[in-house]
Design a protein around this motif. Structure first.
Motif, PDB file in Angstrom:
ATOM      1  N   TRP A  61      26.244  36.165  16.414  1.00  0.00           N
ATOM      2  CA  TRP A  61      26.178  37.257  17.388  1.00  0.00           C
ATOM      3  C   TRP A  61      24.867  38.042  17.280  1.00  0.00           C
ATOM      4  CZ3 TRP A  61      31.719  39.828  16.840  1.00  0.00           C
ATOM      5  CH2 TRP A  61      32.682  38.903  17.263  1.00  0.00           C
ATOM      6  N   PHE A  62      24.140  37.860  16.166  1.00  0.00           N
ATOM      7  CA  PHE A  62      22.958  38.683  15.907  1.00  0.00           C
ATOM      8  C   PHE A  62      21.683  37.879  15.656  1.00  0.00           C
ATOM      9  CE2 PHE A  62      26.674  41.100  14.571  1.00  0.00           C
ATOM     10  CZ  PHE A  62      26.459  42.343  15.147  1.00  0.00           C
ATOM     11  N   GLY A  63      21.779  36.573  15.461  1.00  0.00           N
ATOM     12  CA  GLY A  63      20.654  35.787  14.997  1.00  0.00           C
ATOM     13  C   GLY A  63      19.757  35.242  16.088  1.00  0.00           C
ATOM     14  N   ALA A  64      19.104  34.114  15.784  1.00  0.00           N
ATOM     15  CA  ALA A  64      18.079  33.554  16.664  1.00  0.00           C
ATOM     16  C   ALA A  64      18.633  33.096  18.005  1.00  0.00           C
ATOM     17  CB  ALA A  64      17.392  32.385  15.959  1.00  0.00           C
ATOM     18  N   THR A  65      19.897  32.692  18.044  1.00  0.00           N
ATOM     19  CA  THR A  65      20.493  32.207  19.298  1.00  0.00           C
ATOM     20  C   THR A  65      21.272  33.293  20.020  1.00  0.00           C
ATOM     21  OG1 THR A  65      22.471  31.438  18.128  1.00  0.00           O
ATOM     22  CG2 THR A  65      20.647  29.869  18.374  1.00  0.00           C
ATOM     23  N   ALA A  66      21.237  34.510  19.513  1.00  0.00           N
ATOM     24  CA  ALA A  66      21.987  35.616  20.118  1.00  0.00           C
ATOM     25  C   ALA A  66      21.281  36.108  21.378  1.00  0.00           C
ATOM     26  CB  ALA A  66      22.149  36.744  19.111  1.00  0.00           C
ATOM     27  N   SER A  67      21.909  37.064  22.040  1.00  0.00           N
ATOM     28  CA  SER A  67      21.302  37.685  23.216  1.00  0.00           C
ATOM     29  C   SER A  67      21.332  39.196  23.062  1.00  0.00           C
ATOM     30  CB  SER A  67      22.033  37.272  24.492  1.00  0.00           C
ATOM     31  OG  SER A  67      23.378  37.747  24.478  1.00  0.00           O
ATOM     32  N   TYR A  68      20.527  39.852  23.883  1.00  0.00           N
ATOM     33  CA  TYR A  68      20.449  41.311  23.880  1.00  0.00           C
ATOM     34  C   TYR A  68      20.448  41.799  25.318  1.00  0.00           C
ATOM     35  CZ  TYR A  68      18.684  46.070  23.256  1.00  0.00           C
ATOM     36  OH  TYR A  68      18.537  47.439  23.296  1.00  0.00           O
ATOM     37  N   GLU A  69      21.373  42.692  25.634  1.00  0.00           N
ATOM     38  CA  GLU A  69      21.438  43.258  26.981  1.00  0.00           C
ATOM     39  C   GLU A  69      21.659  44.760  26.902  1.00  0.00           C
ATOM     40  OE1 GLU A  69      20.941  41.869  29.848  1.00  0.00           O
ATOM     41  OE2 GLU A  69      20.769  39.797  29.121  1.00  0.00           O
ATOM     42  N   PRO A  70      20.809  45.563  27.561  1.00  0.00           N
ATOM     43  CA  PRO A  70      21.081  47.000  27.621  1.00  0.00           C
ATOM     44  C   PRO A  70      22.385  47.269  28.364  1.00  0.00           C
ATOM     45  CG  PRO A  70      18.835  46.495  28.332  1.00  0.00           C
ATOM     46  CD  PRO A  70      19.560  45.196  28.255  1.00  0.00           C
ATOM     47  N   VAL A  71      23.081  48.296  27.957  1.00  0.00           N
ATOM     48  CA  VAL A  71      24.263  48.778  28.669  1.00  0.00           C
ATOM     49  C   VAL A  71      23.932  50.199  29.116  1.00  0.00           C
ATOM     50  CG1 VAL A  71      26.723  49.292  28.543  1.00  0.00           C
ATOM     51  CG2 VAL A  71      25.799  47.353  27.262  1.00  0.00           C
ATOM     52  N   ARG A  72      23.856  50.402  30.421  1.00  0.00           N
ATOM     53  CA  ARG A  72      23.360  51.674  30.951  1.00  0.00           C
ATOM     54  C   ARG A  72      24.504  52.647  31.192  1.00  0.00           C
ATOM     55  NH1 ARG A  72      17.746  51.115  30.418  1.00  0.00           N
ATOM     56  NH2 ARG A  72      17.160  49.010  31.082  1.00  0.00           N
ATOM     57  N   ALA A  73      24.347  53.852  30.716  1.00  0.00           N
ATOM     58  CA  ALA A  73      25.292  54.912  31.018  1.00  0.00           C
ATOM     59  C   ALA A  73      25.100  55.373  32.455  1.00  0.00           C
ATOM     60  CB  ALA A  73      25.114  56.073  30.054  1.00  0.00           C
ATOM     61  N   GLU A  74      26.140  55.957  33.014  1.00  0.00           N
ATOM     62  CA  GLU A  74      26.108  56.416  34.410  1.00  0.00           C
ATOM     63  C   GLU A  74      26.477  57.894  34.439  1.00  0.00           C
ATOM     64  OE1 GLU A  74      28.735  53.938  36.699  1.00  0.00           O
ATOM     65  OE2 GLU A  74      28.206  52.152  35.537  1.00  0.00           O
ATOM     66  N   GLY A  75      25.604  58.707  35.017  1.00  0.00           N
ATOM     67  CA  GLY A  75      25.914  60.118  35.119  1.00  0.00           C
ATOM     68  C   GLY A  75      24.743  60.998  34.748  1.00  0.00           C
ATOM     69  N   PRO A  76      24.932  62.308  34.817  1.00  0.00           N
ATOM     70  CA  PRO A  76      23.815  63.251  34.640  1.00  0.00           C
ATOM     71  C   PRO A  76      23.210  63.251  33.234  1.00  0.00           C
ATOM     72  CG  PRO A  76      25.912  64.414  34.734  1.00  0.00           C
ATOM     73  CD  PRO A  76      26.197  63.003  35.122  1.00  0.00           C
ATOM     74  N   ALA A  77      23.956  62.837  32.224  1.00  0.00           N
ATOM     75  CA  ALA A  77      23.442  62.854  30.851  1.00  0.00           C
ATOM     76  C   ALA A  77      23.165  61.446  30.345  1.00  0.00           C
ATOM     77  CB  ALA A  77      24.431  63.571  29.936  1.00  0.00           C
ATOM     78  N   ALA A  78      22.905  60.506  31.259  1.00  0.00           N
ATOM     79  CA  ALA A  78      22.747  59.101  30.868  1.00  0.00           C
ATOM     80  C   ALA A  78      21.621  58.889  29.873  1.00  0.00           C
ATOM     81  CB  ALA A  78      22.523  58.245  32.121  1.00  0.00           C
ATOM     82  N   ASP A  79      20.550  59.682  29.970  1.00  0.00           N
ATOM     83  CA  ASP A  79      19.412  59.483  29.067  1.00  0.00           C
ATOM     84  C   ASP A  79      19.729  59.839  27.618  1.00  0.00           C
ATOM     85  OD1 ASP A  79      17.743  58.433  30.924  1.00  0.00           O
ATOM     86  OD2 ASP A  79      16.609  60.272  31.297  1.00  0.00           O
TER      87      ASP A  79
END
Length: 827
Positions: free
Chosen positions: A736-754
C-alpha cells in the motif's frame, strides 16, 4: 530512480552509536523497536573512528568495525538479534573524507603519506595538491601559534622515528632523524603550521572548512576498493542490508560513485544525503533509491506555517531587532553577504587552487585570455556566490541543460561586478570550465573538442570537479551554518533544506511533491528529525504556531520591555550596548523547547551566535559578549522573566498538539520510506548537536500500556500510539506504500478546506491532517467543511475504531472531533 535488488525498508529507525551507546545497547533495544513497527535499524557510521567520537564521521580505518562499539563481533551479534526479530540493518557510510586525528598514527594510510610523501602507495588516497606551494609538502595546520613561538614545544624521538608536539605525534622522513630541528622540520613531507593558516594556505581538500577531515579520492577504483572492501563484505555476508551515503556532493563524480557502489552491493537499497533547494531535482541517472529526505521535511514543515502570519511576524521581528538588510533584514541579501564572507575568508585556499588551475588552462588556450589572477579570483567568487543550489554536475548528462542555464544566469550577474567589460571575460572562462568545456569551445560541443595535451585535459576535469566541490562547501557554510543564524525570524524555517525567505507551502505544493516522489523516487528516504537538524521536528512544530499568532508573540516580548533584550556591555569591540537579534533567537529557542533549563538553551544560543559570526565566532570568541549572553539566557528566557513563555505555552498547547501529530502522520504515510530519529516516536524536544546526540532512551513499558488499551495521558504518549499504529500498518501492508503504490489527494469541501490535508494511498489508506489549527479556530472552526472518503470501504479509523462508509461526505468537525488527525484503512 534505481529499484533495489532486495525489498526496500518499510521504515527505518536511526540510532546514534557512540561509546555510551554501543552495539550491545542497540541490541537490547531491538525487541522494543521491532514491536514499534520499523523494518530496519539505521546505524550511524560503524567503521573505526577517532576514539571517543560521538558521531563516527571521523573515520580512521576502513578495514575494521569500530572497537569502542563492540567491533565486528558486536555488529554481527546485533544483526543476528535484529534478524531474529524481523529487522534488517542500514548503515551510514562516509566515502568523502577521513580524519586527521591526534595522534596522526591512528590513520594508517595518512601516516604512511606523512612519512613517505608522494611516493607512498597511499598518496593516491588523499586529495592533496602537492604542487600547491609549501615546497611540495602537505600543510598540517595544527600548531597553537606561529612556528617560531612553538619551537620549544617540539620533541624529536629519533629512536622511535617520531616528532612530538603536545598530544600530536608525526612520523619522521627516513634519514632526517639526526638533523637539527629547523632543518628537520623543513625536510619532512609535511609542513607544520599555525592553525590560522588553514583558511588561506591549505593544500588538501577537506570537509567544508574542517581541517581535521581530509578528502578521500574514491573516484580512484583502487581507493574505492580499499575503502569499501569491509562494508561490501558485510553486505555479502548478510550483516548489512542497505546504506545511507554521507555528503555525496563532496565527491568528484557522485553519479559514477553510486554506479560503482550499486554494482558492488548488488543493488541494495541506498539513499544519499543530497540536499535539494527550490525546484532542484535529484539527477535521474543516480543509482540509488533517492535522498535521505530533507526535501520531504521542507514540504511537511511548510504546511504548518501561515503565509500571512509569517509576514506579520517578520514585521515584528524587524521592529524588535532593526537589522541591516544583509544582517538579517532581508533573506536574499543576508545569504549573499554570508556567501561573500565565506568564499573570501573561510574558503580562500580552495578558491586559490581554482585560480591556479584556471590560469594554467587559460595560458594554454589557442587564444590566451591574458587573465590576471585577481580577475580570475573575482570571477570565481562572483559566480560561486550566485549559485542557488549546492553544486552543478557537469559530467551528468541528465543535468547538463539545467546546470548550463543556471550557470549562464549566474555568469550574467557576475559580469556586472567588473567595471571593465574586457576584464569580465574572466567570467566566461570560469563559466566554461565549470561546465567542463574548453576555453572558446561552443556550447553543445560537450567538451570533446581538440585539446593540447593530457595535462590540459586533466586540469579541465580537475577544475570542473573542484568548482562543484567548492560550491557545495560554500552553500553549506554560508546558508546552513551562517545565514540561518542571522535570520532568526521564524526558527522552525531555518532548517536543513528549508527556505526561511519563503517558509510557507500550501496543500497543492505538498500534493504535487508527493505525486512526483511516488512517480520518480517511490522508495526515497523521508525525515523530520536527524542528527543534523538544527531543531527536532517537535521543537519546530511548536515554533511554527507562532506564525499563526504573531501579535501574541510581539506582546509577550513587549510585556518585558527592556528586559527582553540582552545587554552585552560596552567592553566588547563593535558589539554595542545590546543584541536584540540574539535575544529574539533565545526567546524562540526557549519557547520551542517548552520549559527546558538554561543548561540546554544557553549552549545552543551561544553556538548560534558563533555560527552567525556577527559579534563572536568560533575562531575569534569574545568572552565578555558570550558571558553576557549566557547570563541573559539564565535570567531571561530560562529564568524569572520567562513566565510569559509558560503562559503562552499553555494557551497554544492545543495547536502545538495539532502540529506535532499532523507532521508525524504525514511523514509516516506519505510516499517514501520514513526514517525516525531515536526517541522521536514520542515527544522529542532537541536542539542542534550536541544536544540532539545524547544516547537513546526508550519507553517499552509505555508502548505496552498503550497496546493493552490504556488511553494516552499526554501528547508524548499520543504521538507514540499514532507512530506505532502507522508503522505497523506499513509493515503489515507494504504494497500500500511502496514502489507499486499510488498517491491521490483527497480534497476537502467547504469554507475551511485549506485547513485540511488528506490523501489516499493505493485506494486502501486515507490520511487526514489539520493544518493551521489556531487560525481555523479563530475563523470559527470547520463550519460545514466536509471530506468525502474514497469509494470502497467501509473505512475504519485505526486510532478510535470508528467506521465510515465509502464515498460518504463526513463533516470534518465530526471526523476530527477527538483528535486533529485521523488514519483510515479500508476493509
Amino acid at each position: 530512480m534505481t529499484q533495489p535488488s532486495s525489498p526496500s525498508p518499510t521504515a527505518t529507525y536511526r540510532l546514534q552509536l557512540q561509546p555510551d551507546f554501543p552495539f550491545a545497547a542497540a541490541e537490547r533495544a531491538v525487541p522494543h523497536l521491532a514491536e514499534l513497527g520499523v523494518s530496519h535499524l539505521h546505524l550511524s557510521p560503524v567503521l573505526e573512528s577517532v576514539p571517543g567520537s560521538t558521531h563516527g564521521y571521523d573515520v580512521v580505518d576502513h578495514t575494521a568495525v569500530r572497537a569502542e562499539l563492540g567491533g565486528e563481533r558486536g555488529l554481527r551479534q546485533l544483526a543476528a538479534t535484529a534478524r531474529a526479530h524481523g529487522l534488517g540493518l542500514v548503515v551510514d557510510l562516509v566515502p568523502n573524507h577521513m580524519a586527521v586525528p591526534q595522534p596522526a598514527g591512528l590513520n594508517g594510510p595518512l601516516w604512511d603519506v606523512l612519512r613517505h610523501g608522494p611516493a607512498s602507495p597511499y598518496a593516491r588516497w588523499f586529495d592533496v595538491d602537492w604542487d600547491g606551494g609549501h615546497d611540495g609538502r602537505l600543510l598540517l595546520p595544527v600548531l597553537g601559534g606561529p612556528l617560531g613561538d612553538e619551537l620549544p614545544h617540539f620533541v624529536v624521538a629519533a629512536g622511535d622515528g617520531l616528532l612530538r608536539y603536545h598530544e600530536h605525534a608525526f612520523p619522521l622522513r627516513p634519514g632526517t632523524e639526526e638533523l637539527p630541528l629547523p632543518r628537520l622540520l623543513a625536510s619532512q613531507w609535511y609542513r607544520l603550521a599555525w592553525w590560522r593558516l588553514a583558511r588561506s594556505e591549505l593544500n588538501y581538500r577537506r570537509f567544508f572548512t574542517i581541517s581535521e577531515l581530509i578528502g578521500v579520492r574514491v573516484e580512484d577504483p583502487e581507493v574505492f576498493d580499499a575503502t569499501h572492501r569491509t562494508v561490501l563484505r558485510l553486505i555479502r555476508d548478510g550483516v548489512i542490508d542497505g546504506l545511507r551515503i554521507d555528503h555525496p556532493d563532496g565527491l568528484v563524480d557522485p553519479g559514477g560513485y553510486l554506479a560503482r557502489l550499486h554494482e558492488g552491493t548488488g543493488g541494495r537499497w541506498t539513499v544519499v544525503e543530497k540536499i535539494l533547494t527550490g525546484d532542484e531535482r535529484l539527477p535521474a541517472s543516480w543509482a540509488c533509491a533517492g535522498t535521505t529526505g530533507y526535501d520531504a521535511l521542507r514540504h511537511i514543515d511548510g504546511l504548518f506555517v501561515c503565509p500571512q502570519g509569517s509576514g506579520r511576524l517578520f514585521s515584528h521581528y524587524r521592529d524588535f531587532v532593526t537589522p541591516l538588510a544583509d544582517e538579517g533584514g532581508d533573506w536574499e541579501e543576508t545569504v549573499r553577504r554570508a556567501a561573500y564572507e565565506v568564499v573570501t575568508h573561510d574558503l580562500a585556499a580552495e578558491v586559490e587552487r581554482l585560480v591556479r588551475t584556471a590560469a594554467r588552462i587559460s595560458g594554454r588556450a589557442p587564444r590566451p585570455g591574458d587573465h590576471a589572477p585577481w580577475a580570475l579570483r573575482q570571477a570565481l567568487r562572483e559566480l560561486l556566490v550566485r549559485l542557488p543550489v549546492y553544486r552543478p554536475y557537469a559530467a551528468d548528462a541528465t543535468r547538463a541543460a539545467t546546470d548550463a542555464a543556471m550557470l549562464g544566469r549566474a555568469a550574467a550577474g557576475a559580469r556586472g561586478a567588473f567595471r571593465v567589460p574586457e576584464e569580465a571575460r574572466a567570467v566566461d572562462l570560469i563559466h566554461d570550465l565549470a561546465l567542463g568545456r574548453c576555453p572558446d569551445e561552443p556550447a553543445g560541443d560537450g567538451g570533446h573538442g581538440d585539446t593540447p595535451d593530457a595535462a590540459d585535459r586533466a586540469d579541465r576535469a580537475d577544475f570542473a570537479a573542484r568548482f562543484a566541490q567548492t560550491a557545495s562547501a560554500l552553500h553549506a557554510k554560508s546558508v546552513e551554518d551562517t545565514a540561518f543564524y542571522r535570520y532568526p525570524v521564524l526558527l522552525s524555517a531555518c532548517e536543513v533544506g528549508g527556505d526561511p525567505g519563503e517558509p510557507a507551502l500550501g496543500p497543492d505544493a505538498f500534493h504535487a511533491y508527493c505525486a512526483r516522489v511516488q512517480r520518480d523516487w517511490p522508495t526515497t528516504g523521508t525525515v523530520l528529525s536527524t542528527h543534523d537538524t538544527k531543531r527536532s521536528a517537535d521543537v519546530r512544530a511548536r515554533i511554527a504556531v507562532l506564525s499563526e499568532c504573531p501579535d501574541r508573540w510581539r506582546d509577550v516580548l513587549g510585556s518585558m520591555a527592556e528586559a527582553a533584550v540582552c545587554g552585552v556591555g560596552s567592553g566588547v569591540d563593535g558589539a554595542g550596548p545590546a543584541d536584540p537579534m540574539v535575544s529574539w533567537l533565545a526567546w524562540q529557542t526557549a519557547f520551542g523547547l517548552g520549559g527546558a533549563g538554561a543548561e540546554r538553551v544557553a549552549p545552543a544560543v551561544l553556538k548560534a551566535a558563533r555560527e552567525a559570526g556577527l559579534r563572536t565566532s568560533w575562531t575569534e570568541p569574545r568572552a565578555d559578549y558570550e558571558e553576557a549572553v549566557t547570563e541573559f539566557v539564565h535570567s531571561g528566557p530560562c529564568g524569572p522573566l520567562g513566565a510569559p513563555l509558560a503562559a503562552l505555552d499553555a494557551e497554544l498547547a492545543p495547536f502545538v498538539r495539532a502540529n506535532v501529530l499532523g507532521a508525524a502522520l504525514l511523514h509516516l504515510t506519505m510516499p517514501g520510506v520514513p526514517d525516525l530519529y531515536q526517541g522521536s516516536e514520542r515527544l522529542h524536544a532537541a536542539l542542534v548537536d550536541p544536544d540532539n546526540r545524547a544516547p537513546a532512551r526508550f519507553r517499552p513499558e509505555l508502548l505496552a500500556e498503550l497496546d493493552g488499551g490504556a488511553a494516552p495521558l499526554d501528547l508524548s504518549a499520543e504521538k507514540l500510539r499514532l507512530t506505532a499504529t502507522a508503522l505497523r500498518l506499513r509493515r503489515r501492508r507494504p504494497e500500500w506504500f511502496g514502489a507499486t503504490a499510488s498517491y491521490e489527494p483527497v480534497r476537502a469541501e467547504g469554507p475551511a478546506a485549506d485547513h485540511c490535508v488528506a490523501f489516499c494511498r493505493s485506494g486502501r489508506v486515507v490520511t487526514v491532517v489539520t493544518r493551521l489549527s489556531l487560525r481555523l479556530v479563530e475563523t470559527g472552526g470547520w463550519w460545514d467543511t466536509g471530506l468525502r472518503l474514497p469509494p470502497g470501504g467501509p473505512w475504519r479509523e485505526l486510532l478510535t475504531g470508528r467506521e465510515v462508509p465509502g464515498g460518504a461526505l463526513v463533516g470534518l468537525s465530526e471526523l476530527l472531533a477527538d483528535a486533529p488527525v485521523a488514519l483510515f484503512a479500508a476493509g
